[in-house]
Design an enzyme around this catalytic site. Sequence first.
Site, PDB file in Angstrom:
ATOM      1  N   ASP A  69      43.778  43.492  31.783  1.00 60.93           N
ATOM      2  CA  ASP A  69      42.734  42.515  31.465  1.00 60.93           C
ATOM      3  C   ASP A  69      43.388  41.245  30.928  1.00 60.93           C
ATOM      4  O   ASP A  69      44.259  41.309  30.067  1.00 60.93           O
ATOM      5  CB  ASP A  69      41.765  43.081  30.420  1.00 60.93           C
ATOM      6  CG  ASP A  69      40.371  42.499  30.565  1.00 60.93           C
ATOM      7  OD1 ASP A  69      40.273  41.259  30.658  1.00 60.93           O
ATOM      8  OD2 ASP A  69      39.399  43.259  30.571  1.00 60.93           O
ATOM      9  N   GLY A  87      56.748  42.177  30.097  1.00 61.77           N
ATOM     10  CA  GLY A  87      55.568  41.739  30.832  1.00 61.77           C
ATOM     11  C   GLY A  87      55.931  40.802  31.962  1.00 61.77           C
ATOM     12  O   GLY A  87      57.045  40.839  32.501  1.00 61.77           O
ATOM     13  N   THR A  96      32.519  54.545  40.136  1.00 62.10           N
ATOM     14  CA  THR A  96      31.530  54.513  39.059  1.00 62.10           C
ATOM     15  C   THR A  96      31.580  53.242  38.230  1.00 62.10           C
ATOM     16  O   THR A  96      30.818  53.102  37.269  1.00 62.10           O
ATOM     17  CB  THR A  96      31.720  55.728  38.126  1.00 62.10           C
ATOM     18  OG1 THR A  96      33.086  55.778  37.692  1.00 62.10           O
ATOM     19  CG2 THR A  96      31.379  57.012  38.860  1.00 62.10           C
ATOM     20  N   GLY A  97      32.457  52.304  38.566  1.00 58.94           N
ATOM     21  CA  GLY A  97      32.526  51.054  37.828  1.00 58.94           C
ATOM     22  C   GLY A  97      32.976  51.222  36.392  1.00 58.94           C
ATOM     23  O   GLY A  97      32.527  50.485  35.507  1.00 58.94           O
ATOM     24  N   ASP A  98      33.853  52.181  36.139  1.00 57.53           N
ATOM     25  CA  ASP A  98      34.306  52.443  34.782  1.00 57.53           C
ATOM     26  C   ASP A  98      35.311  51.401  34.316  1.00 57.53           C
ATOM     27  O   ASP A  98      35.713  50.503  35.065  1.00 57.53           O
ATOM     28  CB  ASP A  98      34.908  53.844  34.693  1.00 57.53           C
ATOM     29  CG  ASP A  98      33.871  54.899  34.359  1.00 57.53           C
ATOM     30  OD1 ASP A  98      33.495  54.982  33.187  1.00 57.53           O
ATOM     31  OD2 ASP A  98      33.434  55.627  35.277  1.00 57.53           O
ATOM     32  N   CYS A 153      35.926  36.418  28.628  1.00 61.01           N
ATOM     33  CA  CYS A 153      35.343  37.238  29.694  1.00 61.01           C
ATOM     34  C   CYS A 153      34.226  36.528  30.441  1.00 61.01           C
ATOM     35  O   CYS A 153      33.765  37.014  31.473  1.00 61.01           O
ATOM     36  CB  CYS A 153      34.840  38.556  29.112  1.00 61.01           C
ATOM     37  SG  CYS A 153      36.169  39.687  28.637  1.00 61.01           S
ATOM     38  N   ASP A 183      39.678  48.767  26.942  1.00 61.83           N
ATOM     39  CA  ASP A 183      39.388  49.559  28.144  1.00 61.83           C
ATOM     40  C   ASP A 183      39.911  50.987  28.021  1.00 61.83           C
ATOM     41  O   ASP A 183      39.306  51.924  28.554  1.00 61.83           O
ATOM     42  CB  ASP A 183      40.009  48.886  29.377  1.00 61.83           C
ATOM     43  CG  ASP A 183      39.209  47.689  29.859  1.00 61.83           C
ATOM     44  OD1 ASP A 183      38.037  47.567  29.474  1.00 61.83           O
ATOM     45  OD2 ASP A 183      39.771  46.870  30.597  1.00 61.83           O
ATOM     46  N   ASP A 239      32.576  49.810  27.386  1.00 65.64           N
ATOM     47  CA  ASP A 239      32.616  48.684  26.456  1.00 65.64           C
ATOM     48  C   ASP A 239      31.790  47.538  27.019  1.00 65.64           C
ATOM     49  O   ASP A 239      31.511  47.461  28.212  1.00 65.64           O
ATOM     50  CB  ASP A 239      34.042  48.273  26.101  1.00 65.64           C
ATOM     51  CG  ASP A 239      34.867  47.753  27.265  1.00 65.64           C
ATOM     52  OD1 ASP A 239      34.409  47.865  28.424  1.00 65.64           O
ATOM     53  OD2 ASP A 239      35.967  47.249  27.019  1.00 65.64           O
ATOM     54  N   SER A 267      55.192  36.600  33.530  1.00 66.08           N
ATOM     55  CA  SER A 267      54.682  35.256  33.261  1.00 66.08           C
ATOM     56  C   SER A 267      54.753  34.416  34.527  1.00 66.08           C
ATOM     57  O   SER A 267      55.633  34.612  35.372  1.00 66.08           O
ATOM     58  CB  SER A 267      55.481  34.587  32.141  1.00 66.08           C
ATOM     59  OG  SER A 267      56.838  34.446  32.514  1.00 66.08           O
TER      60      SER A 267
END
Length: 340
Positions: free
Chosen positions: A78, A149, A53-55, A20, A101, A234, A151
């Site tokens: 993420d 997913g 609210t930037g949650d 991160c 999250d 978090d 790739s």
Amino acid sequence: MTTTRATPVRLTQFAHGGGCACKIPPGELEDVLTGLTATTSAVGAPLLVGLATGDDAAVVPLPAPAGGPARALVSTADFFTPVVDDPYDFGRIAAANALSDVYAMGGRPAVAVNLLAWPRDVLPFDLAREVLRGGLDIAAEAGCPVGGGHSVDDPEPKYGMAVTGLADPARLLRNDTGRPGTPLSLTKPLGIGVLNNRHKATGERFEQAVAAMTTLNREASEAALAAGVTCATDVTGFGLLGHLHKLARASGVTAVVDTAAVPYLDGAREAVRDGYVSGGTRRNLEWVAPHTDFGDTDPHTRLLLADAQTSGGLLVAGEIPGAPVIGELVPRGPHSIVLR
């Protein structure tokens, strides 16, 4: 179990940043998002939680089944560059971080899909397989199926997940519901970022950091909901101070932090002392400085409080079992954060 080679591949050496800490700096990100607004959902209702609210995730109401409870869908994604050299651990950490999250919103993960970027001409695919295996194992621990997913071929390896969860719309955890007089609790110690940065520079392995990053925030989320908590987030790439500033700003309060009560991983202070501080951490501190009364807090502690975490814990406006209380919310003052 990981792939054994005569010369082990160090994944962190194939990325400009780690975990991160490679996020776009919070100030720059807010500039990009200025003027972008949420839309109504496909069911015609506005988002319960969106950009404002930037949650940690978006939340949209779902039609309640006949005679059944109200439901909300939680959606997040993420992914990041390698934070450790071991591919299996990288996969576990990235998956736990993505699932976090949903837990941070008070939700339960329902399904996930992989997000994989891989330098196919540089790194062998058996390492990518180990990354994906790590992600699958953590998702299985969370009881969350992984359905495929996406790739891409990329100069840097990256991995994460897009996760969809379910929540009770009346029992969400969010940034803007903090109230004065509420204690602040932190469910994982800080210092992940500086230990990861030391690992990237030296190859030293820090089991305490890997253990923290691969621990799901499921129990912390469930404990917060059981305690009637409504406000939480978090702690990840923007550090404790960055995420606390966003929470205090959204709630219209000031957060007072007892710096002596904040827990740290073993070796974190030594890593700061020896200079293993990422650029992301320094940018976090620069961003929150105008909004923070640092008092007489020493420079190393300031850096640790801004340390860019990967798969960090929950910051909870309330008391929950096993989590130290590190401060409290008070009526809004000149700063959003006060350190004591």
